[in-house]
Design a protein around this motif. Structure first.
Motif, mmCIF file in Angstrom:
data_model
loop_
_atom_site.group_PDB
_atom_site.id
_atom_site.type_symbol
_atom_site.label_atom_id
_atom_site.label_comp_id
_atom_site.label_asym_id
_atom_site.label_seq_id
_atom_site.Cartn_x
_atom_site.Cartn_y
_atom_site.Cartn_z
ATOM 1 N N ASP A 123 -8.633 32.123 16.792
ATOM 2 C CA ASP A 123 -9.575 31.185 16.181
ATOM 3 C C ASP A 123 -9.857 29.979 17.064
ATOM 4 N N SER A 148 -16.118 38.093 18.170
ATOM 5 C CA SER A 148 -17.129 38.126 17.103
ATOM 6 C C SER A 148 -16.839 37.027 16.083
ATOM 7 N N GLY A 149 -17.872 36.571 15.425
ATOM 8 C CA GLY A 149 -17.740 35.527 14.435
ATOM 9 C C GLY A 149 -18.581 34.313 14.792
ATOM 10 N N THR A 150 -18.491 33.279 13.966
ATOM 11 C CA THR A 150 -19.242 32.053 14.184
ATOM 12 C C THR A 150 -18.348 31.048 14.889
ATOM 13 N N TRP A 151 -18.812 30.571 16.028
ATOM 14 C CA TRP A 151 -18.008 29.659 16.856
ATOM 15 C C TRP A 151 -18.750 28.346 17.082
ATOM 16 N N LYS A 152 -17.975 27.284 17.160
ATOM 17 C CA LYS A 152 -18.510 25.969 17.466
ATOM 18 C C LYS A 152 -17.805 25.401 18.692
ATOM 19 N N THR A 182 -23.426 24.898 19.258
ATOM 20 C CA THR A 182 -23.300 26.355 19.355
ATOM 21 C C THR A 182 -23.383 26.733 20.825
ATOM 22 N N ASN A 205 -21.979 29.443 24.172
ATOM 23 C CA ASN A 205 -20.711 29.881 24.769
ATOM 24 C C ASN A 205 -20.592 29.452 26.229
ATOM 25 N N LYS A 239 -13.401 28.750 15.824
ATOM 26 C CA LYS A 239 -14.050 29.675 14.911
ATOM 27 C C LYS A 239 -14.108 29.037 13.527
#
Length: 854
Positions: A805, A823-827, A839, A841, A853
């Motif tokens: 995470d 995978s997933g929502t990342w900040k 947002t 990467n 995450k």
């Protein structure tokens, strides 16, 4: 200390054996040598000197001349004496034993001591010489008085009659020549007696009560057979005083030093080499006797009745005035202790709860100097409190609208302050104080007060106010050496290593159990009495690792609710140590896990920063991948390859930690160039230097283990004045213009301060950055290296160790780095400027970037 000398210590000159042998047979006799350990009773005592020819000897300085021989007394005292008639003149003499120079005594009863001068007035006169084979005092009745305590007790101690002024069984002696004559005995049976001071072995001159000539008898009572009775005659006032003490017997518990109660104070000192031990307090000298104190050996003790609070006291061992290694308070600039009831002194308003901490990896440690932090007027601290303990915790201070002092630390978010040496040291401020004198006494230069209790309370108030403001307090302790060997040498040489290990010329030898016990007692005293939350050990590598383990386990067990923080430098003073395998090193750190002892991770520091005083930058300096593997290991808390508490074969193994809490991560400390000066010294300036500074700090604050940084790093404090980097490399005695915090730097470098604040807040809110065990790091953290870029994926969930995470990217290159996020929502929550909410990467160049995450 990092293998460097604090100050230019000088060793005393040594006297050659050849010189001693040569001068012992001449007329200018040698300096003092050690007294023979167990000299047999003499068969002859003579007084060789420059008057021998005047009394019929063939020549002067004759040890075997019959006319110079003293006569053994028949009064049971064991003393030798004789009276000679000498013409006027200036002479010198000594005492020779058994008609030889092999054993001789001079001034102050010293073996091979200085010649004793003797001036005979015009017209000549008779002179009586007296020698005591127990104390080895040789004197005469011109230089000294021959004082006896004559009285109704003398027949009980072996004199032929009472009131016998010529019986030297009760001879008072003034070996050090200060005019105070003393004698102690345990031979007087219980009862009430009377005495006077008789001078010259007759009643022609005597003194009674109050020092009155031929005055009234002085009454005294011996409460119990075997009690110690101390006689003391002041040759200026002529007052003879008598003090009785209970027999020592089995002593009660407690430690050493001056143990106060309102009714009596118990004085104790370790003296393994000399039985001639005393303490002077309240104008009275008390002979100290062997005492059986559990956990200690070779302890001497005197119990002095009465309320002695705030009274100075002086220990003496042999002919030397010595300091009390356990003193709780001292008279500055002297070897005198002060009797205090430090434990009874409470902070203003009573103790507040100490700040809670769940595990040691939650700590963020801020190193600071008591003086540096507030001495500059820009601190906003009241002028009387600047550079003092009280100044550290004054609230409401600002400069140019920015918070300073303790309010600044709260804003920054640190959990612990680590105070540079704060107990009594030898140097005069400004100086860092790594030259200790008294291990248990708050440094008087950091106090507003002179009274003992006020000084104790000020320190306690400081600790208490930090606690009230959510900050714990660590002490930098320097048990590896003292300000010089003179600090403890006159008690016994057993305090010091034969081999120098600290780089200062006087390293402490804790392999001696009583030295180890002294250190343990001091540590416990600070925790118990001053509510200290832990310790940083200067040159912990001088110490035996098994002793450090014992100290730490004792403290953690004795104070199980404290979560004490203990760490130190795992190196000595830049010297070879043949016993290295027994000392604190990275390789022995696993064996310290049970006591929760950590060490400064110098390997990680050098990999990130480069050398501490050179112009070679490490990982933070650019895209070189040569140090990436070392940095990656450090970001994981430098864990052992195989989990074990056994010492490693390599003392400098980079992978050493049994637990992340054992790795103290840092790139800047008081020693050497601080972080900003290291960067600019290496030729980097401007915005790139600031970004590099944040990269180095960001690595520390996002790595497993315990982060640590130095005062002023958070706003790029520089110790370079007028381009002088050499002083900045070792500024231990530099002035305030170099070391003092200039609070205007906070607003001038607000972006850097904001970054520190944001990175600390992120660490505190992100469990994945504070994993609590070797197993957690192994199971929940995956670290990869891509060229020079280090990417760590971490899970904060022990039940789902591979469901990462938190992603941490260390990118020292000049290009942005694209991260392959799971995978997933990342900040993105941290970038080169501090806290972020974005947002994407992409990891910034020359920066630490953190993704979470959510």
């Amino acid at each position: 200390m990092h293998g460097t000398r604090r100050r230019p210590w000088r060793r005393p000159a040594r006297t050659s054996a050849a010189f001693l042998a040569a001068t012992a047979l001449g007329f200018g006799l040698s300096p003092a040598l050690a007294t023979p350990a167990a000299a047999a009773a003499p068969t002859a005592v003579s007084v060789p000197g420059t008057f021998n020819s005047e009394i019929g000897c063939a020549g002067d300085w004759s040890t075997d001349c019959s006319q110079a021989q003293l006569t053994a007394r028949t009064d049971g005292s064991g003393a030798w004496s004789k009276t000679f008639t000498l013409p006027a003149g200036d002479y010198a003499y000594k005492a020779a034993i058994n008609k030889s120079w092999a054993e001789n005594y001079g001034a102050k009863a010293q073996h091979f001591g200085a010649d004793i001068p003797l001036r005979i007035p015009a017209g000549g006169r008779s002179v009586t010489f007296v020698y005591d084979p127990v104390t080895h005092w040789i004197t005469d009745d011109i230089n000294s008085k021959i004082v006896t305590a004559s009285g109704s007790f003398q027949s009980e101690i072996g004199c032929s009659a009472d009131w016998a002024p010529n019986c030297l069984k009760s001879w008072l002696q003034d070996i050090d020549g200060d005019g105070i004559y003393t004698w102690s005995t345990e031979a007087i049976p219980a009862g009430t007696y009377a005495t006077k001071a008789a001078i010259g072995q007759s009643w022609d001159e005597s003194y009674g009560q109050g020092g009155s000539p031929s005055g009234a008898d002085i009454a005294f009572t011996v409460p119990e057979t075997g009690s110690t009775v101390d006689f003391r005659y002041n040759s200026t006032t002529h007052v003879l005083s008598v003090q009785t003490e209970e027999p020592a017997g089995p002593a009660p518990g407690g430690t050493l030093g001056a143990l106060y109660t309102p009714d009596q104070t118990t004085f104790r000192i370790w003296s393994p080499d000399n039985s001639q031990v005393s303490v002077t307090v309240g104008g009275q000298t008390h002979t100290m006797r062997p005492a059986d104190v559990h956990g200690y050996t070779d302890v001497y003790q005197a119990v002095v009745p009465g309320n002695l609070k705030n009274q100075p006291y002086q220990f003496r061992v042999g002919n030397n005035s010595v300091r009390d290694p356990y003193a709780r308070m001292v008279k500055p600039g002297t070897t005198e202790g002060v009797v205090v009831d430090a434990e009874a002194v409470q902070p203003t308003g009573g103790w507040a709860p100490r700040p809670a901490i769940t595990k040691r990896e939650d700590a963020v440690i801020y190193e600071m100097s008591v003086r540096n932090f507030t001495i500059d007027p820009s601190s906003g601290v009241d002028s009387a409190k600047r550079g003092k303990f009280a100044g550290l915790t004054q609230t409401g201070t600002t400069h140019n609208g920015a918070k300073t002092g303790i309010d600044h630390l709260k804003e920054l978010g640190v959990t612990h302050v680590q105070l540079m040496p704060s107990y009594d040291f030898n140097s005069t401020v400004p100086n860092w104080g790594y030259d200790p004198l008294n291990f248990n006494v708050p440094e008087e230069q950091f106090s507003q007060f002179t009274s003992p209790e006020d000084r104790v309370r000020e320190f306690k108030d400081m600790v208490n106010e930090y606690h009230k403001n959510g900050i714990r307090v660590l002490m930098d302790v320097v048990y590896n050496h003292t300000a010089g060997k003179g600090v403890l040498q006159d008690i016994t040489g057993k305090y010091y290593h034969e081999r120098e290990l600290s780089g200062t010329g006087n390293s402490i030898d804790d392999s001696n159990p009583m030295v180890s016990r002294m250190i343990l007692d001091s540590l416990e005293y600070w925790v118990r009495n001053y509510n200290i939350d832990g310790f940083r050990f200067d040159l912990m590598g001088v110490h035996q690792y098994k002793n450090v383990d014992q100290w730490a386990k004792h403290l953690q067990t004795t104070f199980p609710d404290r979560t004490l923080q203990i760490h130190g430098e795992p190196w000595s003073g830049g010297v070879d140590d043949p016993q290295q395998a027994d000392k604190v090193r990275y390789g022995t750190t696993p064996a310290l896990a049970g006591g929760h002892v950590g060490v400064f991770n110098g390997t990680f520091r050098d990999a990130v920063k480069g050398g501490t005083r050179d112009q070679v930058l490490g990982y933070m300096g650019g895209s070189s991948s040569s140090s990436a593997a070392s940095v990656a290991l450090g970001t994981r808390g430098s864990p052992l390859a195989v989990k074990s508490t056994s010492p490693l074969s390599d003392p400098w193994a980079a992978a050493f930690a049994y637990d992340p809490e054992q790795s103290i991560n840092y790139v800047s400390a008081h020693d050497d160039l601080n972080l900003w000066d290291k960067i600019t010294y290496s030729g980097v300036t401007g915005s790139r230097a600031a970004q590099m500074h944040r990269l180095g700090t960001g690595i520390v604050l996002t790595s497993q283990g315990i982060p640590f940084f130095y005062e002023g790093d958070e706003f790029q404090h520089s110790k370079v004045v007028d381009g002088d980097y050499e002083t900045a490399k070792n500024s231990y005695e530099a002035g305030d213009d170099v070391n003092a915090i200039q609070w205007g730097e906070k607003t001038a470098n607000a972006a850097t301060f904001r970054y520190y604040k944001d990175a600390i807040a992120l660490r505190k809110s992100t469990p994945a950055l504070r994993l609590g065990s070797w197993d957690a790091v192994k199971a929940q953290m995956s670290t990869t290296i891509d060229g020079s870029v280090i990417v760590s994926a971490i899970s904060s969930n022990t039940a789902a160790p591979t469901s990462h995470d938190t992603i941490v990217v260390h990118n020292p290159t000049s290009s942005a780095y694209v991260v392959n996020l799971p995978s997933g929502t990342w900040k993105k929550v941290l970038d080169t400027n501090g806290a972020a909410n974005a947002t994407g990467n992409t990891a910034d160049s020359l920066a630490v970037t953190v993704f979470k995450k959510g």
